[in-house]
Every structure is written in structure tokens, then in C-alpha cells.
Write a protein that holds these residues in place. Sequence first.
Motif, PDB file in Angstrom:
ATOM      1  N   TYR A 258       0.832  -1.192   0.000  1.00  0.00           N
ATOM      2  CA  TYR A 258       0.000   0.000   0.000  1.00  0.00           C
ATOM      3  C   TYR A 258       0.867   1.243   0.000  1.00  0.00           C
ATOM      4  N   SER A 259       0.279   2.319  -0.505  1.00  0.00           N
ATOM      5  CA  SER A 259       0.978   3.600  -0.502  1.00  0.00           C
ATOM      6  C   SER A 259       0.925   4.224   0.887  1.00  0.00           C
ATOM      7  N   GLY A 260       1.679   5.314   1.074  1.00  0.00           N
ATOM      8  CA  GLY A 260       1.694   5.990   2.367  1.00  0.00           C
ATOM      9  C   GLY A 260       0.322   6.476   2.808  1.00  0.00           C
ATOM     10  N   PRO A 261      -0.443   7.179   1.951  1.00  0.00           N
ATOM     11  CA  PRO A 261      -1.786   7.623   2.344  1.00  0.00           C
ATOM     12  C   PRO A 261      -2.725   6.464   2.677  1.00  0.00           C
ATOM     13  N   GLN A 262      -2.599   5.346   1.955  1.00  0.00           N
ATOM     14  CA  GLN A 262      -3.445   4.200   2.255  1.00  0.00           C
ATOM     15  C   GLN A 262      -3.120   3.615   3.630  1.00  0.00           C
ATOM     16  N   LEU A 263      -1.827   3.519   3.931  1.00  0.00           N
ATOM     17  CA  LEU A 263      -1.434   3.029   5.256  1.00  0.00           C
ATOM     18  C   LEU A 263      -1.919   3.962   6.350  1.00  0.00           C
ATOM     19  N   ALA A 264      -1.806   5.275   6.116  1.00  0.00           N
ATOM     20  CA  ALA A 264      -2.268   6.252   7.102  1.00  0.00           C
ATOM     21  C   ALA A 264      -3.761   6.089   7.348  1.00  0.00           C
ATOM     22  N   PHE A 265      -4.527   5.886   6.277  1.00  0.00           N
ATOM     23  CA  PHE A 265      -5.969   5.695   6.422  1.00  0.00           C
ATOM     24  C   PHE A 265      -6.279   4.446   7.239  1.00  0.00           C
ATOM     25  N   ILE A 266      -5.549   3.346   6.973  1.00  0.00           N
ATOM     26  CA  ILE A 266      -5.785   2.095   7.698  1.00  0.00           C
ATOM     27  C   ILE A 266      -5.532   2.276   9.195  1.00  0.00           C
ATOM     28  N   PHE A 267      -4.400   2.919   9.534  1.00  0.00           N
ATOM     29  CA  PHE A 267      -4.049   3.056  10.949  1.00  0.00           C
ATOM     30  C   PHE A 267      -4.932   4.082  11.665  1.00  0.00           C
ATOM     31  N   VAL A 268      -5.347   5.127  10.970  1.00  0.00           N
ATOM     32  CA  VAL A 268      -6.282   6.083  11.575  1.00  0.00           C
ATOM     33  C   VAL A 268      -7.612   5.402  11.855  1.00  0.00           C
ATOM     34  N   LEU A 269      -8.066   4.571  10.917  1.00  0.00           N
ATOM     35  CA  LEU A 269      -9.320   3.843  11.121  1.00  0.00           C
ATOM     36  C   LEU A 269      -9.211   2.884  12.300  1.00  0.00           C
ATOM     37  N   LEU A 270      -8.069   2.171  12.402  1.00  0.00           N
ATOM     38  CA  LEU A 270      -7.850   1.271  13.537  1.00  0.00           C
ATOM     39  C   LEU A 270      -7.829   2.045  14.858  1.00  0.00           C
ATOM     40  N   ALA A 271      -7.166   3.193  14.863  1.00  0.00           N
ATOM     41  CA  ALA A 271      -7.102   4.009  16.082  1.00  0.00           C
ATOM     42  C   ALA A 271      -8.491   4.485  16.488  1.00  0.00           C
ATOM     43  N   TRP A 272      -9.303   4.882  15.512  1.00  0.00           N
ATOM     44  CA  TRP A 272     -10.654   5.388  15.800  1.00  0.00           C
ATOM     45  C   TRP A 272     -11.537   4.273  16.373  1.00  0.00           C
ATOM     46  N   VAL A 273     -11.488   3.084  15.765  1.00  0.00           N
ATOM     47  CA  VAL A 273     -12.305   1.967  16.243  1.00  0.00           C
ATOM     48  C   VAL A 273     -11.876   1.561  17.647  1.00  0.00           C
ATOM     49  N   ASN A 274     -10.562   1.488  17.894  1.00  0.00           N
ATOM     50  CA  ASN A 274     -10.077   1.116  19.225  1.00  0.00           C
ATOM     51  C   ASN A 274     -10.395   2.173  20.265  1.00  0.00           C
ATOM     52  N   ALA A 275     -10.352   3.448  19.869  1.00  0.00           N
ATOM     53  CA  ALA A 275     -10.694   4.519  20.809  1.00  0.00           C
ATOM     54  C   ALA A 275     -12.153   4.406  21.239  1.00  0.00           C
ATOM     55  N   LEU A 276     -13.028   4.092  20.295  1.00  0.00           N
ATOM     56  CA  LEU A 276     -14.439   3.917  20.639  1.00  0.00           C
ATOM     57  C   LEU A 276     -14.640   2.688  21.521  1.00  0.00           C
ATOM     58  N   THR A 277     -14.027   1.568  21.116  1.00  0.00           N
ATOM     59  CA  THR A 277     -14.270   0.304  21.813  1.00  0.00           C
ATOM     60  C   THR A 277     -13.689   0.296  23.218  1.00  0.00           C
ATOM     61  N   ASN A 278     -12.467   0.800  23.378  1.00  0.00           N
ATOM     62  CA  ASN A 278     -11.763   0.692  24.658  1.00  0.00           C
ATOM     63  C   ASN A 278     -11.762   1.969  25.484  1.00  0.00           C
ATOM     64  N   GLY A 279     -12.224   3.079  24.910  1.00  0.00           N
ATOM     65  CA  GLY A 279     -12.176   4.340  25.641  1.00  0.00           C
ATOM     66  C   GLY A 279     -13.512   5.030  25.781  1.00  0.00           C
ATOM     67  N   VAL A 280     -14.089   5.431  24.671  1.00  0.00           N
ATOM     68  CA  VAL A 280     -15.288   6.279  24.709  1.00  0.00           C
ATOM     69  C   VAL A 280     -16.514   5.500  25.198  1.00  0.00           C
ATOM     70  N   LEU A 281     -16.823   4.396  24.540  1.00  0.00           N
ATOM     71  CA  LEU A 281     -18.065   3.681  24.851  1.00  0.00           C
ATOM     72  C   LEU A 281     -18.106   3.136  26.281  1.00  0.00           C
ATOM     73  N   PRO A 282     -17.038   2.490  26.798  1.00  0.00           N
ATOM     74  CA  PRO A 282     -17.101   2.041  28.197  1.00  0.00           C
ATOM     75  C   PRO A 282     -17.266   3.189  29.188  1.00  0.00           C
ATOM     76  N   ALA A 283     -16.685   4.351  28.866  1.00  0.00           N
ATOM     77  CA  ALA A 283     -16.756   5.474  29.795  1.00  0.00           C
ATOM     78  C   ALA A 283     -18.165   6.053  29.891  1.00  0.00           C
ATOM     79  N   VAL A 284     -18.911   6.032  28.796  1.00  0.00           N
ATOM     80  CA  VAL A 284     -20.251   6.642  28.796  1.00  0.00           C
ATOM     81  C   VAL A 284     -21.343   5.603  29.005  1.00  0.00           C
ATOM     82  N   GLN A 285     -20.963   4.336  29.138  1.00  0.00           N
ATOM     83  CA  GLN A 285     -21.976   3.285  29.267  1.00  0.00           C
ATOM     84  C   GLN A 285     -22.826   3.471  30.513  1.00  0.00           C
ATOM     85  N   SER A 286     -22.193   3.861  31.610  1.00  0.00           N
ATOM     86  CA  SER A 286     -22.961   4.032  32.846  1.00  0.00           C
ATOM     87  C   SER A 286     -23.973   5.167  32.712  1.00  0.00           C
ATOM     88  N   TYR A 287     -23.606   6.247  32.019  1.00  0.00           N
ATOM     89  CA  TYR A 287     -24.527   7.374  31.851  1.00  0.00           C
ATOM     90  C   TYR A 287     -25.681   7.001  30.928  1.00  0.00           C
TER      91      TYR A 287
END
Length: 321
Positions: A258-287
Motif C-alpha cells: 500500500y501507498s503511504g496515504p493508504q497506510l495512514a488511512f488504515i491506521f487512523v481507522l484502527l485508532a478510531w475503532v479502538n478509541a471507541l471500543t476501549n475508551g469512549v463507549l465504556p466510559a459513557v456506558q454508565s450514563y
Amino acid sequence: MGFVVHLLVCLLGTGSWVAINGMWVELPLMVPSAPEGWLLPSYLTVIIQLANVGPLAFTLAHRFLPGRVSEVGVIYAILGLGCLACLLLAFFWRSTSLVGGIPRSTALLALLFFLALVDCTSSVTFLPYMRRLRLDYLTTYFVGEGLSGLLPGLVALGQGVGTLHCNGTGNGTGRPQEDRQEPRFSVQTFFFLLTIMMGISLASFVFLNYLPAAKKERAKEKYHARVQMEKMVGTQVTVEERPMIGGTPGRSFGSGTYSGPQLAFIFVLLAWVNALTNGVLPAVQSYSCLPYGNAAYHLSATLAALANPLACFLGMFLPHR
């Protein structure tokens, strides 16, 4: 004896995230007793992120002190620490102390940090250790890692959650009386069970290091690795000789290039999904569950822990690229 090694690898995998997964499913029963109340899940989310100092320290040690840090010793240390932290939680999870004039669950939060340190560090130590065994055992390890969420979830479902029932009016006061129905077993008992799960994982790791059948599997892997290396050297295949996909220069990742922009897109997408799964959603679940009470929060936290291993199990059969 191969079955015994598979079983030991699976039990080792259960110790990877069983402690933190157990904390998530038990939070609904802890929230009413903790001074932090419904803020407790948010505190736990922040603590887990801070515990990533463990993987960072292990990675830096490998980088600047090569050969001096063994994942075997680190695994012994973190599994032992996990057992001790779970055991102490059974006795001190209700303990509070004044911080700035406000009661805080200092013992609970401190022990949660050590549990998070154990689980986060397992991500960078267990897999390198699995390279010592044949590749077949890696699938078994991931099955065990899935069970680290399934087992606490099943225990929490069996535990139930304390609920309040209106028992009509009493004593002629016209006020409804509350009848509290306690869970089937206490939070302390749950932490004892969590300690046993961590202890089984530690015991399985000891057997993997000293059991003759496991030593034979490590010898087989060394032999196959040497044969594979001899084949690679004999064919003289280098990375530069491999054809690039589409003739476009780029970096190899997975099965393609893959090209540089494609790799950047893949890793940004992975970071976003992991941030939601392990950070944002568990924190707001109680509310999000607050208007519906503890029973809804308990079921949502428990079923969320069950969803991850179920999705991984289905992924073994569904078509994928």
C-alpha cells in the motif's frame, strides 16, 4: 499430549484480559457502594489508558536493552501481580480515604491500576512467548483470550444484580417500603473467583515451561524454523525481488502493498475503532444506562463482554479477505 499443551495454552490466554473484563461486568454492583458512583467507569477507563506505561516500558527495554529482558520473567511477574491484586480487591474494594476532604476509593483505584497494568502488558509479552511453540497453538491462544471475556460474563450472569422492589405500604404511613433483593453471591466472592482464574492461568504457564510435552513442542518449532530458514537461504528470495502490486512502490502490510496515504488511512481507522471500543463507549456506558437502573447496566456490561468472543468465534467461519 498435544491436547494437554493446547489446554494449557488456552488457559494461559484466559489470563490475558480476564481481570479487567471481570471488573467491567462487576461495576454495576460496585457503583452503589463506591464514593465515585456512576463516575467509576470513567475512572476505570482513564486508569486503563495510564496502565499502557507497562507495554511502553517493555518495548523500550527490548529496544535499548536487547537480550536482557525476557518475556518469560515478565509473564511470571504480571500473572503473580494479577493474582495478588485480585485477592486484595476482595478485602479492600470498599475501603475509602479522604483526598482533598472528599472520600475516595483509593485502594480500589490503585489495585485497578495494577490489574490494568497486568492486562495491558500481557498484550506485548504473551504473543512473543507463543513464538516458542508451533503455529497451531496460536489459534488456541486466541480462543483462550476470547474466553477471558466470556468466563467473567457468564459468572456475572449467574450472579445477578441487586434490585429494589416496592412492597406496598406499611406501618400505616402511606409510604412504600423497599425490599432489596441481593445478588446470588457477593462482590467479594466474585473477586475470589477472579483470583482463581488468574491462578489457573499462572499455573498453566508454569506447566508450559516445565512439562516435558511442552518442551517437545518447543523443540519441534525450533526444528521447523531451522528447516524453513534453510529453504529461504537456498532459494535466495529477497524482498526486493518480490513483485509490487500494480507496479506502484509502497510498503508491505498484510498480504498486499500500500501507498503511504493508504497506510495512514488504515491506521487512523484502527485508532478510531479502538478509541471507541476501549475508551469512549465504556466510559459513557454508565450514563447511557442511568435512566434504566442497575439491572439494565448490569445486563449491558455483561452482554458486551460476551459479544467480543462471540464475534471472534463467528469470524473464524465467515468469509474474510
